[in-house]
Design a protein around this motif. Structure first.
Motif, short mmCIF file in Angstrom:
data_model
loop_
_atom_site.label_atom_id
_atom_site.label_comp_id
_atom_site.label_asym_id
_atom_site.label_seq_id
_atom_site.Cartn_x
_atom_site.Cartn_y
_atom_site.Cartn_z
N THR A 166 0.80 -1.08 0.03
CA THR A 166 0.15 -0.11 0.09
C THR A 166 0.90 1.48 0.00
OG1 THR A 166 -1.84 -1.32 1.23
CG2 THR A 166 -1.85 1.25 1.13
N LYS A 167 2.11 1.04 0.75
CA LYS A 167 2.77 2.22 0.70
C LYS A 167 3.78 2.19 -0.50
CE LYS A 167 1.55 3.86 4.61
NZ LYS A 167 0.59 5.07 4.86
N LYS A 168 3.72 1.50 -1.46
CA LYS A 168 4.22 1.46 -2.68
C LYS A 168 5.87 0.84 -2.41
CE LYS A 168 0.88 3.01 -4.92
NZ LYS A 168 -0.13 2.11 -5.26
N TYR A 169 5.98 0.19 -1.53
CA TYR A 169 7.31 -0.62 -1.50
C TYR A 169 7.36 -1.63 -2.68
CZ TYR A 169 8.68 1.66 2.80
OH TYR A 169 8.89 2.36 3.82
N SER A 170 8.53 -2.00 -3.11
CA SER A 170 8.53 -3.01 -4.39
C SER A 170 8.60 -4.43 -3.82
CB SER A 170 10.09 -2.94 -4.83
OG SER A 170 11.07 -3.34 -4.28
N THR A 171 8.11 -5.31 -4.63
CA THR A 171 8.09 -6.62 -4.43
C THR A 171 9.11 -7.25 -3.95
OG1 THR A 171 6.34 -6.94 -6.11
CG2 THR A 171 7.26 -8.95 -5.32
N ALA A 172 10.46 -6.80 -4.43
CA ALA A 172 11.61 -7.40 -3.90
C ALA A 172 11.85 -6.97 -2.39
CB ALA A 172 12.69 -6.93 -4.85
N GLN A 173 11.63 -5.69 -2.18
CA GLN A 173 11.59 -5.15 -0.89
C GLN A 173 10.91 -5.90 0.18
OE1 GLN A 173 11.01 -0.99 -1.88
NE2 GLN A 173 12.90 -0.65 -0.90
N ILE A 174 9.61 -6.21 -0.26
CA ILE A 174 8.44 -6.91 0.64
C ILE A 174 9.07 -8.42 0.91
CG2 ILE A 174 6.31 -7.90 0.96
CD1 ILE A 174 5.49 -5.54 -0.94
N MET A 175 9.47 -8.94 -0.26
CA MET A 175 10.26 -10.24 -0.21
C MET A 175 11.38 -10.37 0.89
SD MET A 175 10.19 -11.71 -4.11
CE MET A 175 11.27 -12.93 -3.70
N GLN A 176 12.17 -9.24 0.88
CA GLN A 176 13.39 -9.20 1.53
C GLN A 176 12.97 -9.22 2.90
OE1 GLN A 176 15.88 -6.12 1.04
NE2 GLN A 176 17.34 -6.75 2.59
N GLU A 177 11.99 -8.52 3.33
CA GLU A 177 11.63 -8.05 4.84
C GLU A 177 10.82 -9.26 5.41
OE1 GLU A 177 12.40 -5.66 6.81
OE2 GLU A 177 13.67 -4.82 5.05
N GLY A 178 10.11 -10.18 4.42
CA GLY A 178 9.17 -11.16 4.79
C GLY A 178 9.81 -12.39 4.69
N THR A 179 11.44 -12.50 4.44
CA THR A 179 11.92 -13.63 4.03
C THR A 179 11.23 -14.69 3.01
OG1 THR A 179 11.41 -14.86 6.09
CG2 THR A 179 13.53 -13.52 6.22
N ARG A 180 10.81 -13.77 2.12
CA ARG A 180 10.13 -14.81 0.93
C ARG A 180 10.99 -15.30 -0.05
NH1 ARG A 180 6.22 -17.30 3.64
NH2 ARG A 180 4.76 -15.98 4.67
N LYS A 181 11.03 -16.27 -0.56
CA LYS A 181 11.96 -16.76 -1.73
C LYS A 181 11.21 -16.52 -3.10
CE LYS A 181 14.81 -19.75 1.01
NZ LYS A 181 14.32 -20.56 2.06
N LYS A 182 9.67 -16.72 -3.05
CA LYS A 182 9.13 -16.51 -4.52
C LYS A 182 8.16 -15.16 -4.36
CE LYS A 182 8.83 -21.53 -4.70
NZ LYS A 182 7.72 -22.68 -4.88
N PRO A 183 8.42 -14.54 -5.54
CA PRO A 183 7.62 -13.40 -5.70
C PRO A 183 5.95 -13.72 -5.78
CG PRO A 183 8.77 -13.75 -7.69
CD PRO A 183 9.39 -14.58 -6.75
N GLU A 184 5.77 -14.92 -6.21
CA GLU A 184 4.30 -15.36 -6.27
C GLU A 184 3.61 -15.37 -4.92
OE1 GLU A 184 6.86 -17.48 -7.51
OE2 GLU A 184 6.82 -17.32 -9.61
N THR A 185 4.35 -15.63 -3.90
CA THR A 185 3.89 -15.70 -2.53
C THR A 185 3.37 -14.21 -2.08
OG1 THR A 185 5.16 -17.55 -2.00
CG2 THR A 185 4.22 -16.43 -0.28
N VAL A 186 4.42 -13.47 -2.37
CA VAL A 186 3.94 -11.98 -2.11
C VAL A 186 2.86 -11.58 -2.93
CG1 VAL A 186 4.82 -9.52 -2.21
CG2 VAL A 186 6.20 -11.71 -1.31
#
Length: 117
Positions: A73-93
């Motif tokens: 919602t605050k326009k952070y990138s998918t890559a940033q969200i993945m890093q903060e949530g320790t996600r490996k797949k963009p599909e999950t985010v």
């Protein structure tokens, strides 16, 4: 201990005293109990209606999804969200944030511009 090693939840003893610093995280069971108690306290008084047998209450996973939605919602990138949530797949985010920009999609924009014509 550095901040990146800090834990959000720490133990509370039977005397109702919390520790200021904890060197180990709470157990999964303890965290699940925290969320179950919170749901009982603020939830609708009963399980939420199931959605494909999901979302019957609040869990630790709810906070991960909520954080991803807040960041999107605050326009952070998918890559940033993945890093903060320790996600490996963009599909999950993407599954988590799929409704964030639903009102701002290309077709909505197209219809807004050309529906009046």
């Amino acid at each position: 201990m550095v901040e990146s090693d800090a834990f959000i939840f720490g133990p509370v003893y039977q005397t109702n005293c919390a520790t200021a610093v904890s060197l180990k995280p709470l157990s999964t069971r303890a965290l699940e109990d925290i969320f179950a108690r919170a749901w009982r306290e603020v939830g609708p008084g009963h399980d939420a209606l199931p959605n494909k047998n999901r979302y019957r209450g609040c869990s630790g996973h709810s906070t991960r999804v909520g954080a991803a939605v807040d960041m999107a919602t605050k326009k952070y990138s998918t890559a940033q969200i993945m890093q903060e949530g320790t996600r490996k797949k963009p599909e999950t985010v993407m599954r988590y944030i799929r409704h964030v920009d639903a009102h701002a999609g290309a077709m909505v924009d197209f219809m807004d511009k050309y529906a009046q014509s």
